[in-house]
Design a protein around this motif. Structure first.
Motif, short mmCIF file in Angstrom:
data_model
loop_
_atom_site.label_atom_id
_atom_site.label_comp_id
_atom_site.label_asym_id
_atom_site.label_seq_id
_atom_site.Cartn_x
_atom_site.Cartn_y
_atom_site.Cartn_z
N LYS A 5 0.84 -1.20 0.00
CA LYS A 5 0.00 0.00 0.00
C LYS A 5 0.87 1.25 0.00
O LYS A 5 0.58 2.23 -0.71
CB LYS A 5 -0.92 -0.01 1.23
CG LYS A 5 -1.74 1.26 1.40
CD LYS A 5 -2.76 1.12 2.52
CE LYS A 5 -2.13 0.85 3.85
NZ LYS A 5 -3.13 0.70 4.93
N GLU A 6 1.95 1.22 0.77
CA GLU A 6 2.85 2.38 0.86
C GLU A 6 3.50 2.68 -0.49
O GLU A 6 3.65 3.85 -0.87
CB GLU A 6 3.91 2.13 1.93
CG GLU A 6 3.41 2.18 3.36
CD GLU A 6 2.47 1.03 3.74
OE1 GLU A 6 1.56 1.25 4.57
OE2 GLU A 6 2.63 -0.08 3.17
N HIS A 7 3.86 1.64 -1.24
CA HIS A 7 4.41 1.85 -2.58
C HIS A 7 3.38 2.53 -3.49
O HIS A 7 3.71 3.44 -4.26
CB HIS A 7 4.82 0.51 -3.22
CG HIS A 7 6.01 -0.13 -2.61
ND1 HIS A 7 5.98 -1.37 -2.01
CD2 HIS A 7 7.29 0.30 -2.50
CE1 HIS A 7 7.17 -1.68 -1.57
NE2 HIS A 7 7.99 -0.68 -1.85
N ARG A 8 2.14 2.08 -3.40
CA ARG A 8 1.09 2.64 -4.24
C ARG A 8 0.78 4.09 -3.86
O ARG A 8 0.52 4.94 -4.72
CB ARG A 8 -0.17 1.77 -4.14
CG ARG A 8 0.05 0.33 -4.62
CD ARG A 8 -1.22 -0.50 -4.52
NE ARG A 8 -0.93 -1.91 -4.77
CZ ARG A 8 -0.89 -2.86 -3.84
NH1 ARG A 8 -1.17 -2.56 -2.58
NH2 ARG A 8 -0.60 -4.10 -4.15
N GLN A 9 0.82 4.37 -2.56
CA GLN A 9 0.61 5.74 -2.11
C GLN A 9 1.72 6.66 -2.61
O GLN A 9 1.47 7.79 -3.03
CB GLN A 9 0.54 5.78 -0.58
CG GLN A 9 -0.72 5.15 -0.01
CD GLN A 9 -0.73 5.12 1.51
OE1 GLN A 9 0.31 5.23 2.15
NE2 GLN A 9 -1.91 4.96 2.09
#
Length: 200
Positions: A17-21
């Motif tokens: 999720k952090e990569h996508r954010q």
């Protein structure tokens, strides 16, 4: 019979999720609109999504009536079906948040326990409950779909506010009184709150 979940193991993947954010350049979370029918949830959620879109925020809007034409078309409006409706929506919203997207939901979601169940699926700060507050008499006066008239005449059963309860949020992040404020002011209030999240 053994439940399928007993034989299912969570598969870990490299992209989080952090990569996508980071790719989207903004945090992801759910803005959960709740309130009586005709209180203004759909109008506000649409206006909010338009504003966020203008700001370059990746969004997706889940609306109660729309979802009931697909994902939840097998559900009615009993307390049990309403619970399952919210459970499905909460799980879908969780997937969107994991995808790095700001998801906006517009559902009556009348029961506190169901909304709290939804909240528990998210990390602190990822679930923003917006109580769209409007007196019942005003919602009945608006009645854009004629649902209150049908409920009063007995043509619709289990109708929230008439023959089924609505449990007001006790500690929502935001309260918008659509009987007293206009759409533009309400959206600005919500945006101001969301900006504090983006800075965290």
């Amino acid at each position: 019979m053994e439940k399928a979940v007993n034989n299912v193991v969570w598969q870990q993947y490299s992209i989080t999720k952090e990569h996508r954010q980071q790719l989207n350049k903004h945090k992801s979370f759910v803005v959960w609109f709740t309130g009586l029918s005709a209180s203004g949830k759909s109008t506000l959620s649409n206006a909010l999504e338009c504003k966020l879109h203008e700001m370059g925020i990746r969004t997706y809007l889940l609306d109660g009536d729309n979802v009931r034409q697909g994902l939840c078309k097998d559900l009615g409006f009993s307390e049990e079906d309403r619970k399952e409706n919210i459970r499905r929506i909460a799980e879908v919203a969780k997937l969107f948040v994991d995808a790095g997207i700001v998801v906006i939901t517009a559902f009556i979601s009348p029961y506190r326990a169901d909304r709290e169940m939804a909240r528990r699926l998210f990390k602190p700060g990822e679930f923003i409950e917006v109580y769209v507050k409007c007196p019942l008499h005003e919602c009945e006066r608006r009645d854009p779909k004629g649902l209150y008239r049908k409920a009063r005449s007995g043509k619709i059963s289990n109708f929230t506010g008439i023959t089924a309860p609505y449990e007001e949020p006790e500690q929502p992040e935001i309260i918008v009184d659509t009987h007293k404020s206009n759409v533009e002011d309400a959206v600005e209030r919500i945006i101001s709150y969301l900006k504090t999240i983006k800075k965290d």
